[in-house]
Design a protein around this motif. Sequence first.
Motif, PDB file in Angstrom:
ATOM      1  N   LEU A  35       0.835  -1.191   0.000  1.00 27.32           N
ATOM      2  CA  LEU A  35       0.000   0.000   0.000  1.00 27.32           C
ATOM      3  C   LEU A  35       0.877   1.251   0.000  1.00 27.32           C
ATOM      4  CD1 LEU A  35      -3.030   0.643   0.092  1.00 27.32           C
ATOM      5  CD2 LEU A  35      -2.861   0.666   2.590  1.00 27.32           C
ATOM      6  N   ALA A  36       0.614   2.161  -0.927  1.00 25.99           N
ATOM      7  CA  ALA A  36       1.383   3.398  -1.038  1.00 25.99           C
ATOM      8  C   ALA A  36       1.086   4.323   0.144  1.00 25.99           C
ATOM      9  CB  ALA A  36       1.031   4.111  -2.343  1.00 25.99           C
ATOM     10  N   ASP A  37       1.999   5.256   0.402  1.00 26.15           N
ATOM     11  CA  ASP A  37       1.753   6.282   1.406  1.00 26.15           C
ATOM     12  C   ASP A  37       0.513   7.071   0.985  1.00 26.15           C
ATOM     13  OD1 ASP A  37       2.141   7.874   3.640  1.00 26.15           O
ATOM     14  OD2 ASP A  37       3.499   9.234   2.603  1.00 26.15           O
ATOM     15  N   GLY A  38      -0.455   7.182   1.871  1.00 33.89           N
ATOM     16  CA  GLY A  38      -1.726   7.819   1.545  1.00 33.89           C
ATOM     17  C   GLY A  38      -2.717   6.864   0.908  1.00 33.89           C
ATOM     18  N   GLY A  39      -2.308   5.610   0.699  1.00 31.56           N
ATOM     19  CA  GLY A  39      -3.150   4.613   0.050  1.00 31.56           C
ATOM     20  C   GLY A  39      -4.252   4.090   0.956  1.00 31.56           C
ATOM     21  N   LEU A  40      -5.225   3.452   0.329  1.00 31.21           N
ATOM     22  CA  LEU A  40      -6.409   2.948   1.018  1.00 31.21           C
ATOM     23  C   LEU A  40      -6.656   1.495   0.623  1.00 31.21           C
ATOM     24  CD1 LEU A  40      -8.996   3.677   2.687  1.00 31.21           C
ATOM     25  CD2 LEU A  40     -10.048   4.247   0.491  1.00 31.21           C
ATOM     26  N   MET A  41      -6.925   0.653   1.619  1.00 32.45           N
ATOM     27  CA  MET A  41      -7.271  -0.740   1.362  1.00 32.45           C
ATOM     28  C   MET A  41      -8.583  -1.043   2.073  1.00 32.45           C
ATOM     29  SD  MET A  41      -5.148  -4.321   2.008  1.00 32.45           S
ATOM     30  CE  MET A  41      -4.418  -3.775   3.528  1.00 32.45           C
ATOM     31  N   VAL A  42      -9.472  -1.769   1.394  1.00 28.94           N
ATOM     32  CA  VAL A  42     -10.702  -2.273   1.994  1.00 28.94           C
ATOM     33  C   VAL A  42     -10.572  -3.790   1.992  1.00 28.94           C
ATOM     34  CG1 VAL A  42     -13.209  -2.437   1.784  1.00 28.94           C
ATOM     35  CG2 VAL A  42     -12.038  -0.287   1.217  1.00 28.94           C
ATOM     36  N   ILE A  43     -10.752  -4.395   3.189  1.00 28.10           N
ATOM     37  CA  ILE A  43     -10.508  -5.825   3.329  1.00 28.10           C
ATOM     38  C   ILE A  43     -11.378  -6.392   4.452  1.00 28.10           C
ATOM     39  CG2 ILE A  43      -8.499  -5.308   4.812  1.00 28.10           C
ATOM     40  CD1 ILE A  43      -7.220  -7.934   3.829  1.00 28.10           C
ATOM     41  N   PRO A  44     -12.018  -7.541   4.222  1.00 24.65           N
ATOM     42  CA  PRO A  44     -12.743  -8.202   5.303  1.00 24.65           C
ATOM     43  C   PRO A  44     -11.765  -9.042   6.129  1.00 24.65           C
ATOM     44  CG  PRO A  44     -13.049  -9.428   3.279  1.00 24.65           C
ATOM     45  CD  PRO A  44     -12.191  -8.235   2.937  1.00 24.65           C
ATOM     46  N   VAL A  45     -11.730  -8.808   7.437  1.00 19.52           N
ATOM     47  CA  VAL A  45     -10.821  -9.550   8.318  1.00 19.52           C
ATOM     48  C   VAL A  45     -11.617 -10.101   9.491  1.00 19.52           C
ATOM     49  CG1 VAL A  45      -8.788  -9.433   9.807  1.00 19.52           C
ATOM     50  CG2 VAL A  45      -8.836  -8.120   7.683  1.00 19.52           C
ATOM     51  N   ALA A  46     -11.616 -11.417   9.634  1.00 18.64           N
ATOM     52  CA  ALA A  46     -12.250 -12.090  10.781  1.00 18.64           C
ATOM     53  C   ALA A  46     -13.678 -11.598  11.017  1.00 18.64           C
ATOM     54  CB  ALA A  46     -11.399 -11.923  12.031  1.00 18.64           C
ATOM     55  N   GLY A  47     -14.464 -11.470   9.940  1.00 20.29           N
ATOM     56  CA  GLY A  47     -15.870 -11.119  10.058  1.00 20.29           C
ATOM     57  C   GLY A  47     -16.179  -9.633  10.100  1.00 20.29           C
ATOM     58  N   THR A  48     -15.167  -8.776  10.008  1.00 21.14           N
ATOM     59  CA  THR A  48     -15.372  -7.330  10.034  1.00 21.14           C
ATOM     60  C   THR A  48     -14.741  -6.693   8.803  1.00 21.14           C
ATOM     61  OG1 THR A  48     -15.324  -7.323  12.446  1.00 21.14           O
ATOM     62  CG2 THR A  48     -14.952  -5.221  11.364  1.00 21.14           C
ATOM     63  N   LEU A  49     -15.487  -5.816   8.143  1.00 22.98           N
ATOM     64  CA  LEU A  49     -14.946  -5.099   6.998  1.00 22.98           C
ATOM     65  C   LEU A  49     -14.097  -3.945   7.512  1.00 22.98           C
ATOM     66  CD1 LEU A  49     -15.018  -5.197   3.907  1.00 22.98           C
ATOM     67  CD2 LEU A  49     -16.805  -3.460   4.003  1.00 22.98           C
ATOM     68  N   LEU A  50     -12.825  -3.904   7.098  1.00 24.59           N
ATOM     69  CA  LEU A  50     -11.893  -2.863   7.541  1.00 24.59           C
ATOM     70  C   LEU A  50     -11.551  -1.918   6.400  1.00 24.59           C
ATOM     71  CD1 LEU A  50      -9.240  -4.887   9.587  1.00 24.59           C
ATOM     72  CD2 LEU A  50     -11.272  -3.699  10.440  1.00 24.59           C
ATOM     73  N   ARG A  51     -11.401  -0.657   6.757  1.00 23.06           N
ATOM     74  CA  ARG A  51     -10.846   0.352   5.854  1.00 23.06           C
ATOM     75  C   ARG A  51      -9.484   0.701   6.440  1.00 23.06           C
ATOM     76  NH1 ARG A  51     -11.491   6.300   6.087  1.00 23.06           N
ATOM     77  NH2 ARG A  51     -10.884   7.086   4.062  1.00 23.06           N
ATOM     78  N   VAL A  52      -8.433   0.514   5.664  1.00 23.93           N
ATOM     79  CA  VAL A  52      -7.068   0.726   6.127  1.00 23.93           C
ATOM     80  C   VAL A  52      -6.459   1.850   5.307  1.00 23.93           C
ATOM     81  CG1 VAL A  52      -4.807  -0.349   6.479  1.00 23.93           C
ATOM     82  CG2 VAL A  52      -6.882  -1.749   6.625  1.00 23.93           C
ATOM     83  N   ARG A  53      -5.981   2.887   5.980  1.00 19.93           N
ATOM     84  CA  ARG A  53      -5.298   3.980   5.293  1.00 19.93           C
ATOM     85  C   ARG A  53      -3.866   4.036   5.831  1.00 19.93           C
ATOM     86  NH1 ARG A  53      -6.527   7.913   1.885  1.00 19.93           N
ATOM     87  NH2 ARG A  53      -8.767   7.754   2.215  1.00 19.93           N
ATOM     88  N   ARG A  54      -2.917   4.162   4.907  1.00 24.79           N
ATOM     89  CA  ARG A  54      -1.513   4.200   5.300  1.00 24.79           C
ATOM     90  C   ARG A  54      -1.005   5.634   5.262  1.00 24.79           C
ATOM     91  NH1 ARG A  54       3.237   0.292   3.177  1.00 24.79           N
ATOM     92  NH2 ARG A  54       4.781   1.037   4.638  1.00 24.79           N
ATOM     93  N   HIS A  55      -0.339   6.023   6.332  1.00 20.82           N
ATOM     94  CA  HIS A  55       0.315   7.330   6.436  1.00 20.82           C
ATOM     95  C   HIS A  55       1.749   7.071   6.873  1.00 20.82           C
ATOM     96  CE1 HIS A  55      -3.471   9.506   6.088  1.00 20.82           C
ATOM     97  NE2 HIS A  55      -3.989   8.646   6.948  1.00 20.82           N
ATOM     98  N   GLY A  56       2.667   6.967   5.910  1.00 23.51           N
ATOM     99  CA  GLY A  56       4.051   6.627   6.243  1.00 23.51           C
ATOM    100  C   GLY A  56       4.106   5.251   6.866  1.00 23.51           C
ATOM    101  N   ALA A  57       4.700   5.167   8.055  1.00 28.63           N
ATOM    102  CA  ALA A  57       4.795   3.883   8.766  1.00 28.63           C
ATOM    103  C   ALA A  57       3.538   3.586   9.579  1.00 28.63           C
ATOM    104  CB  ALA A  57       6.018   3.891   9.678  1.00 28.63           C
TER     105      ALA A  57
END
Length: 73
Positions: A35-57
């Motif tokens: 995932l790029a810096d500032g990137g966004l991932m949508v992923i279902p994990v263990a029964g919950t839909l997650l929105r993941v945003r990356r800011h550097g580390a």
Amino acid sequence: AAEPGVLGLPAQAPFDRILVSAEPDTLPQALLDQLADGGLMVIPVAGTLLRVRRHGAETQLSEHGGYRFVPLL
């Protein structure tokens, strides 16, 4: 093309957006690494839909309800 045993396309990373439609038990580090810096991932994990945003580390997670997806192998 997908490679057996490899998540995503690490050779073509980083990506601004990643959409995962199969459910792992935990958030895969291999996909976070793509995932790029500032990137966004949508992923279902263990029964919950997650929105993941990356800011550097740092990664920012938000939960968006419970869903059922096929297992990520």
